[in-house]
Design an enzyme around this catalytic site. Structure first.
Site, PDB file in Angstrom:
ATOM      1  N   HIS A 104      -7.845   8.552   3.428  1.00  0.00           N
ATOM      2  CA  HIS A 104      -7.128   9.832   3.482  1.00  0.00           C
ATOM      3  C   HIS A 104      -8.106  10.981   3.313  1.00  0.00           C
ATOM      4  O   HIS A 104      -9.147  10.857   2.669  1.00  0.00           O
ATOM      5  CB  HIS A 104      -6.031   9.906   2.416  1.00  0.00           C
ATOM      6  CG  HIS A 104      -6.498   9.649   1.014  1.00  0.00           C
ATOM      7  ND1 HIS A 104      -6.709   8.373   0.523  1.00  0.00           N
ATOM      8  CD2 HIS A 104      -6.798  10.501  -0.002  1.00  0.00           C
ATOM      9  CE1 HIS A 104      -7.122   8.456  -0.728  1.00  0.00           C
ATOM     10  NE2 HIS A 104      -7.191   9.739  -1.075  1.00  0.00           N
ATOM     11  N   HIS A 108      -8.266  15.015   2.148  1.00  0.00           N
ATOM     12  CA  HIS A 108      -7.596  16.121   1.476  1.00  0.00           C
ATOM     13  C   HIS A 108      -7.912  17.398   2.259  1.00  0.00           C
ATOM     14  O   HIS A 108      -9.090  17.708   2.487  1.00  0.00           O
ATOM     15  CB  HIS A 108      -8.132  16.301   0.058  1.00  0.00           C
ATOM     16  CG  HIS A 108      -7.934  15.107  -0.840  1.00  0.00           C
ATOM     17  ND1 HIS A 108      -6.949  15.043  -1.802  1.00  0.00           N
ATOM     18  CD2 HIS A 108      -8.608  13.937  -0.928  1.00  0.00           C
ATOM     19  CE1 HIS A 108      -7.035  13.888  -2.439  1.00  0.00           C
ATOM     20  NE2 HIS A 108      -8.037  13.192  -1.931  1.00  0.00           N
ATOM     21  N   HIS A 137      -4.152   0.936   8.412  1.00  0.00           N
ATOM     22  CA  HIS A 137      -4.690   0.800   7.060  1.00  0.00           C
ATOM     23  C   HIS A 137      -6.157   0.405   7.084  1.00  0.00           C
ATOM     24  O   HIS A 137      -6.517  -0.647   7.596  1.00  0.00           O
ATOM     25  CB  HIS A 137      -3.911  -0.250   6.260  1.00  0.00           C
ATOM     26  CG  HIS A 137      -4.483  -0.449   4.885  1.00  0.00           C
ATOM     27  ND1 HIS A 137      -4.021   0.235   3.783  1.00  0.00           N
ATOM     28  CD2 HIS A 137      -5.519  -1.206   4.451  1.00  0.00           C
ATOM     29  CE1 HIS A 137      -4.736  -0.102   2.736  1.00  0.00           C
ATOM     30  NE2 HIS A 137      -5.662  -0.988   3.107  1.00  0.00           N
ATOM     31  N   ASN A 171     -12.489  11.003  -0.629  1.00  0.00           N
ATOM     32  CA  ASN A 171     -13.123  10.279  -1.723  1.00  0.00           C
ATOM     33  C   ASN A 171     -13.291   8.823  -1.321  1.00  0.00           C
ATOM     34  O   ASN A 171     -12.404   8.241  -0.689  1.00  0.00           O
ATOM     35  CB  ASN A 171     -12.274  10.383  -2.992  1.00  0.00           C
ATOM     36  CG  ASN A 171     -12.239  11.798  -3.541  1.00  0.00           C
ATOM     37  OD1 ASN A 171     -13.249  12.492  -3.524  1.00  0.00           O
ATOM     38  ND2 ASN A 171     -11.070  12.227  -4.003  1.00  0.00           N
ATOM     39  N   CYS A 187       0.854  -1.196   0.000  1.00  0.00           N
ATOM     40  CA  CYS A 187       0.000   0.000   0.000  1.00  0.00           C
ATOM     41  C   CYS A 187       0.891   1.249   0.000  1.00  0.00           C
ATOM     42  O   CYS A 187       1.735   1.424   0.889  1.00  0.00           O
ATOM     43  CB  CYS A 187      -0.933   0.005   1.209  1.00  0.00           C
ATOM     44  SG  CYS A 187      -1.790   1.591   1.415  1.00  0.00           S
ATOM     45  N   CYS A 192       0.617   3.366   3.256  1.00  0.00           N
ATOM     46  CA  CYS A 192       1.269   2.699   4.388  1.00  0.00           C
ATOM     47  C   CYS A 192       2.787   2.877   4.282  1.00  0.00           C
ATOM     48  O   CYS A 192       3.458   3.129   5.291  1.00  0.00           O
ATOM     49  CB  CYS A 192       0.924   1.210   4.412  1.00  0.00           C
ATOM     50  SG  CYS A 192      -0.729   0.818   5.029  1.00  0.00           S
ATOM     51  N   ASP A 243       0.441  16.780  -0.805  1.00  0.00           N
ATOM     52  CA  ASP A 243       0.044  16.015  -1.994  1.00  0.00           C
ATOM     53  C   ASP A 243       1.065  16.247  -3.107  1.00  0.00           C
ATOM     54  O   ASP A 243       1.518  17.367  -3.323  1.00  0.00           O
ATOM     55  CB  ASP A 243      -1.358  16.440  -2.443  1.00  0.00           C
ATOM     56  CG  ASP A 243      -1.988  15.451  -3.393  1.00  0.00           C
ATOM     57  OD1 ASP A 243      -2.977  14.802  -3.013  1.00  0.00           O
ATOM     58  OD2 ASP A 243      -1.482  15.302  -4.532  1.00  0.00           O
TER      59      ASP A 243
HETATM   60  P1  5GP Z   1      -7.663  10.220  -4.148  1.00  0.00           P
HETATM   61  O1  5GP Z   1      -7.775  10.426  -5.628  1.00  0.00           O
HETATM   62  O2  5GP Z   1      -7.480   8.749  -3.824  1.00  0.00           O
HETATM   63  O3  5GP Z   1      -8.738  10.859  -3.361  1.00  0.00           O
HETATM   64  O4  5GP Z   1      -6.349  10.967  -3.693  1.00  0.00           O
HETATM   65  C1  5GP Z   1      -5.073  10.431  -3.806  1.00  0.00           C
HETATM   66  C2  5GP Z   1      -4.100  11.582  -3.761  1.00  0.00           C
HETATM   67  O5  5GP Z   1      -2.818  11.043  -3.543  1.00  0.00           O
HETATM   68  C3  5GP Z   1      -4.031  12.392  -5.062  1.00  0.00           C
HETATM   69  O6  5GP Z   1      -4.352  13.746  -4.800  1.00  0.00           O
HETATM   70  C4  5GP Z   1      -2.578  12.217  -5.522  1.00  0.00           C
HETATM   71  O7  5GP Z   1      -2.022  13.390  -6.078  1.00  0.00           O
HETATM   72  C5  5GP Z   1      -1.884  11.821  -4.233  1.00  0.00           C
HETATM   73  N1  5GP Z   1      -0.714  10.970  -4.421  1.00  0.00           N
HETATM   74  C6  5GP Z   1      -0.643   9.854  -5.219  1.00  0.00           C
HETATM   75  N2  5GP Z   1       0.572   9.298  -5.132  1.00  0.00           N
HETATM   76  C7  5GP Z   1       1.287  10.077  -4.269  1.00  0.00           C
HETATM   77  C8  5GP Z   1       2.628  10.004  -3.782  1.00  0.00           C
HETATM   78  O8  5GP Z   1       3.407   9.110  -4.112  1.00  0.00           O
HETATM   79  N3  5GP Z   1       3.024  10.977  -2.909  1.00  0.00           N
HETATM   80  C9  5GP Z   1       2.183  11.980  -2.536  1.00  0.00           C
HETATM   81  N4  5GP Z   1       2.682  12.890  -1.683  1.00  0.00           N
HETATM   82  N5  5GP Z   1       0.918  12.072  -2.963  1.00  0.00           N
HETATM   83  C10 5GP Z   1       0.465  11.135  -3.823  1.00  0.00           C
HETATM   84 ZN    ZN Z   2      -2.385   1.425   3.565  1.00  0.00          ZN
END
Ligand code: 5GP
Ligand code: ZN
Length: 114
Positions: free
Chosen positions: A100, A102, A46, A87, A4, A7, A30
């Site tokens: 998570h 935002h 997790h 989300n 993950c 994680c 992000d």
């Molecule tokens: P979701 O679309 O699942 O609500 O949000 C996932 C978020 O994780 C996205 O805004 C994406 O930019 C962020 N994200 C994805 N991979 C990484 C990463 O490796 N590092 C960081 N800091 N953010 C990530």
């Molecule tokens: Zn996880």
């Protein structure tokens, strides 16, 4: 959970720009910010998404929102306001299956939610 992404970020296995950390939560910038300030707050335990929140204790779940508020304070967006979004699943375009939140702010946002 093995494999993950979040994680591995929480454990330090994958680097991130840490904003805040406590026993139950980890907050980091992000990688693809959607606002002037865009911080992700994750539960260290997790679970895939908020639909599985029964697998967190009340304390662990509350800690996530407390951390969102702490982060907003810390990055300086408390006064003008900010948005907290989580989300859940396909229709919401969730891309990482680890709970998570935002935390978005630092600018005037649209009045639209979707
Ligand atoms: P979701 O679309 O699942 O609500 O949000 C996932 C978020 O994780 C996205 O805004 C994406 O930019 C962020 N994200 C994805 N991979 C990484 C990463 O490796 N590092 C960081 N800091 N953010 C990530
Ligand atoms: Zn996880």
């Amino acid at each position: 959970m093995d494999g993950c992404l979040f994680c591995m970020i929480a454990s330090g296995e994958i680097p991130s720009r840490k904003v805040y950390e406590d026993e139950d939560t980890y907050a980091f910038e992000d990688i693809n910010p959607q606002a002037k300030h865009h911080v992700l707050v994750i539960s260290k335990k997790h679970i895939p998404d908020v639909a599985h929140c029964e697998d967190l204790s009340d304390g662990q779940l509350a800690a996530c929102l407390r951390t969102c508020a702490k982060v907003a304070e810390q990055v300086g967006i408390r006064e003008n306001g900010y948005r907290v979004v989580t989300n859940c699943g396909q229709d919401a375009c969730q891309s990482v299956s680890h709970l998570h939140f935002h935390v978005l702010g630092g600018q005037q946002m649209s009045g639209k939610m979707v």
